[in-house]
Structure formats: C-alpha cells, structure tokens
Write a protein that holds these residues in place. Structure first.
Motif, short mmCIF file in Angstrom:
data_model
loop_
_atom_site.label_atom_id
_atom_site.label_comp_id
_atom_site.label_asym_id
_atom_site.label_seq_id
_atom_site.Cartn_x
_atom_site.Cartn_y
_atom_site.Cartn_z
N GLY A 125 12.09 41.37 9.16
CA GLY A 125 13.11 42.00 9.99
C GLY A 125 13.89 43.01 9.16
O GLY A 125 13.81 43.01 7.92
N SER A 126 14.64 43.88 9.84
CA SER A 126 15.41 44.84 9.05
C SER A 126 16.50 44.11 8.29
O SER A 126 16.92 44.56 7.22
N GLU A 127 16.92 42.96 8.78
CA GLU A 127 17.90 42.17 8.01
C GLU A 127 17.31 41.68 6.69
O GLU A 127 18.02 41.57 5.70
N PHE A 156 27.80 45.85 12.67
CA PHE A 156 26.77 44.86 13.00
C PHE A 156 26.98 43.61 12.14
O PHE A 156 27.04 43.69 10.91
N ASN A 176 25.50 48.87 16.91
CA ASN A 176 25.70 47.58 17.55
C ASN A 176 27.05 47.06 17.03
O ASN A 176 27.19 46.95 15.80
N ASP A 205 20.77 52.39 9.63
CA ASP A 205 20.13 51.31 10.38
C ASP A 205 19.79 51.83 11.77
O ASP A 205 20.67 52.07 12.59
N ALA A 261 17.88 50.30 14.19
CA ALA A 261 17.22 49.22 14.93
C ALA A 261 16.95 49.61 16.39
O ALA A 261 16.00 49.14 17.00
N TYR A 262 17.80 50.50 16.92
CA TYR A 262 17.68 50.89 18.33
C TYR A 262 17.17 52.32 18.47
O TYR A 262 17.36 52.96 19.50
N THR A 321 13.05 48.36 13.20
CA THR A 321 12.63 46.98 13.46
C THR A 321 11.63 46.89 14.61
O THR A 321 11.61 47.77 15.49
N SER A 360 11.92 44.13 16.35
CA SER A 360 12.59 43.05 17.10
C SER A 360 13.03 43.49 18.49
O SER A 360 13.26 42.65 19.35
N LYS A 361 13.22 44.78 18.70
CA LYS A 361 13.87 45.24 19.93
C LYS A 361 12.82 45.75 20.92
O LYS A 361 12.33 45.00 21.73
N ARG A 382 9.97 38.17 13.11
CA ARG A 382 10.67 38.73 11.95
C ARG A 382 9.86 39.80 11.23
O ARG A 382 9.20 39.53 10.22
#
Ligand SMILES: Cc1ncc(COP(=O)(O)O)c(C=O)c1O
Length: 367
Positions: free
Chosen positions: A89-91, A115, A162, A189, A191-192, A218, A220-221, A229
């Motif tokens: 994941g990006s995390e 975030f 976020n 970041d 992510a979106y 990511t 994830s979305k 992950r």
C-alpha cells in the motif's frame, strides 16, 4: 511503562471501522451500507482477482520485491525501473520513507488534519510535526512554503486531499515548488489520482520529475484492492535506491504484486469505477446540498460534510449507524465538526441520502 517513548505513549491505536456484521448486530438492522473507508463499491478488479487465484499455488515461494510490477509500471509511465518502488500500500511506502530519511532533529510539515495514516506514521517517529491551517478546505501552499525552516525535512501533500476531497492546481504547485529548498523532500500522495486526472487544472505529478519529489499512488481505491495492500511510488533513482535499502525485502506479497500487474490492464473496470464514482459524487453533492448541508466539492471518491457543530456531527454519525449507514466521523483527523461519506453504488448512495433526510426530519420534529 518506562520502555515506551513519550511520543508512542501519546498515540492511540488506529481504530478500524466496525464491520458490517458488527453494525448489523449492534443496531438490529438488516443490511448495512459502508461508506466509511473510500473503498470501491464495485468490489475488486476482476482481472486482479483472477491473477490472485493463479498465484495461490506458488505461495510457498518468497516474493521477489514486486519486480514484474515495477517493470510494468515503468513501461506504462515511461520511466526506468530504478525510478519505481512498490510496497504494501502507499502507507507501506510512506513508512519506508519515514524510516529512511527522518533523523531525530528533523521536522515534518503538512496541513492541519492531514490524512490520518500519515499523521500516525510521522508522529510515531517522534520528530516535530508542524501543520498549517486549511484555507477554505484547501491546502494553503503559500503558507506551507513560508513555514519551511532549516529543520524541515519532509513536506506531505495529498492531492486530492483526504478528508477534504479538494485539489491544488498545477499553477499553485509550481509557485509553491519554487519556494521549497531542494534539500526538502516533498511527498505527493496521489491515492485518488485516477478520480482527478481528467480535470485540466489537476497537476499530474508524472510531469514533474523533480529530484526532491516522490509521488505515491495506490491500487486500494479505483482498482478495489484495499484488502491486498499494494501501492507504488515514483522518484529519482537515488531516492528509490535508498528506500530499497530500508523497505522490508519481501514486501509486497506475491498476491499483491500479481494483483497490481493485472489491475493495471483492467481498463474496463477502471472505466466502470470512474463512471460509478462520478455519478455518486454528483448525486451525493447535489442531494445533500439540497438538504441544506455544507458539502465541500470533491475531486475524489468521497465528500466531506461540515456540520454546524461537534455535537451535530457526532449525532448525525450515530443516527446514521442506527439506520445501517456507516460514514466516517472526522474528529480523529482533527475536524470534529465534519463527517466524510464515500461514494457507494447507486442504491447505497440513495439509501444514505434518505437516511440523512430522515435524521434531519426526526431531529427537527424533536426541537
Ligand atoms: C490520502 C491517502 N493516502 C494513502 C492512503 C492509503 O492507501 P493504501 O491503502 O495504498 O495504503 C489513503 C487511504 O485512505 C489515503 O486517503
């Protein structure tokens, strides 16, 4: 406990959202709509699922650091493999960045109520964490640039952000970048990213190949793979080289890496997910504004609703749970007056709006 450093003592463990089953039992509702974690309501990419199934037989073998996924990403974005990192994941990659680059005296700089995943990672490193207030729910990039000092090591920017769902534009980022010294690492970041990329004002960071910027994205979305992950990052090869020294060697897992490769080729699912989200955003934004709520216009797969006060936000969250609709209260992010609602499938979005309408009417009748 003397073992525990004060900055760890001060943290609270991340509270995962309650499962649909828990909500069903606790509130006696038949069905639950979960609009709390910005997940893809259409499920995982079917091509990714098929790839995961194919890999199941080889789970006795250690992963190879996602080499095939790095190669495919490099090819797709016209980069060298040395410019690409993949992780849990990006995390997972954020965690690697923090371990690789932060020293005890360094500072991290970002917006207020950033975030929460980043907040937790940065605070758990025990370095100074400084923030700048939002301006009309947007990053205040001029104020962030002005806040850089000689100890600033990392600036974290999420675009779209976020939990506000807002973006900063290419023009705004260019002006900001000119004021940031090269010794400061900027984490962008994205992510979106897929939800915002068609907005002509959105700065696709692939166009900046600055030495001190790392882009994180990511699966994830939009690809619906939050549970497996898998995320990726692009940066200068020296930066990636140092991150690879620190990254857990067997991250990402075999299943995650295979899912990522397959998802990148799942154009049909990407298209369907984007359409579903655009419909959902339009519907939720218009319907909730029509109910008199303050809705922050979003470029992501969720909207933020700002209530008149903390009590109203808590009350709405609780009342929605009773009606089987799970949204995200934002007190833990640092925005106690706000809630965040992820876009769902069409029926879930309609149910959410009806539940909110009902909450408002019930409360008005009592007053
Ligand atoms: C801004 C932002 N960055 C990163 C993440 C985490 O992504 P991943 O699942 O890839 O770790 C999220 C998830 O909610 C997010 O909102």
């Amino acid at each position: 406990m003397p073992l525990v450093p004060p900055y760890i003592e001060a943290l609270r463990p991340y509270e995962a959202g309650r499962t649909a089953e828990e909500i069903r039992r606790a509130y006696g509702v038949e069905t639950v709509v979960k609009l709390a974690s910005n997940e893809n309501p259409l499920g995982p990419s079917p091509l990714a699922l098929a790839a995961i199934r194919r890999e199941l037989e080889s789970l006795n073998v250690y992963p190879d650091g996602g080499s095939e996924l790095r190669r495919v990403l490099a090819e797709q974005f016209d980069l060298k493999v040395d410019n690409v990192i993949v992780g849990s994941g990006s995390e997972g990659i954020m965690s690697t960045i923090i371990r690789a680059f932060l020293c005890d005296e360094d500072e991290v700089l970002t917006t207020e109520a950033a975030f929460i995943g980043f907040q937790v990672l940065a605070r758990s490193r025990g370095v100074r964490y400084r923030t700048v207030p939002y301006r009309a729910w947007h990053y205040d990039l001029p104020a962030l640039a002005a806040a850089v000092n000689e100890r600033t090591k990392i600036i974290y920017l999420a675009n779209p952000n976020n939990p506000t769902g807002t973006i900063f534009t290419r023009h705004e980022f260019d002006a900001f970048y000119r004021h940031v010294p090269e010794r400061v690492l900027i984490i962008l970041d994205e992510a979106y990213f897929e939800y915002a990329k068609d907005n002509p004002r959105y700065p696709d960071s692939m166009h900046y190949r600055y030495d001190n910027v790392i882009t994180l994205r990511t699966f994830s979305k939009i690809y619906g793979l939050a549970g497996v992950r898998i995320g990726y990052g692009f940066a200068h090869e020296d930066l990636i080289h140092n991150l690879l020294k620190v990254k857990l060697p067997f991250e990402p897992s075999v299943l995650a890496a295979a899912a990522g490769v397959a998802a990148l080729g799942d154009k049909e699912f990407l298209h369907r997910s984007l359409e579903c989200n655009a419909r959902g955003l339009r519907f939720l934004t218009d319907a909730l504004a029509g109910l008199g709520l303050e809705v922050v216009p979003s470029e992501a797969n969720f909207i933020m609703v700002v209530l008149p006060g903390e009590e109203e936000a808590r009350h709405l969250f609780e009342e929605l749970l009773r009606r089987g609709v799970v949204v995200r209260p934002l007190a833990a992010f640092g925005l106690p007056r706000s809630i965040r609602i992820s876009t769902g499938a069409d029926a879930g979005n309609r149910r959410c709006v009806e539940a909110i309408r009902d909450c408002i009417a019930t409360r008005a009748a009592k007053e």
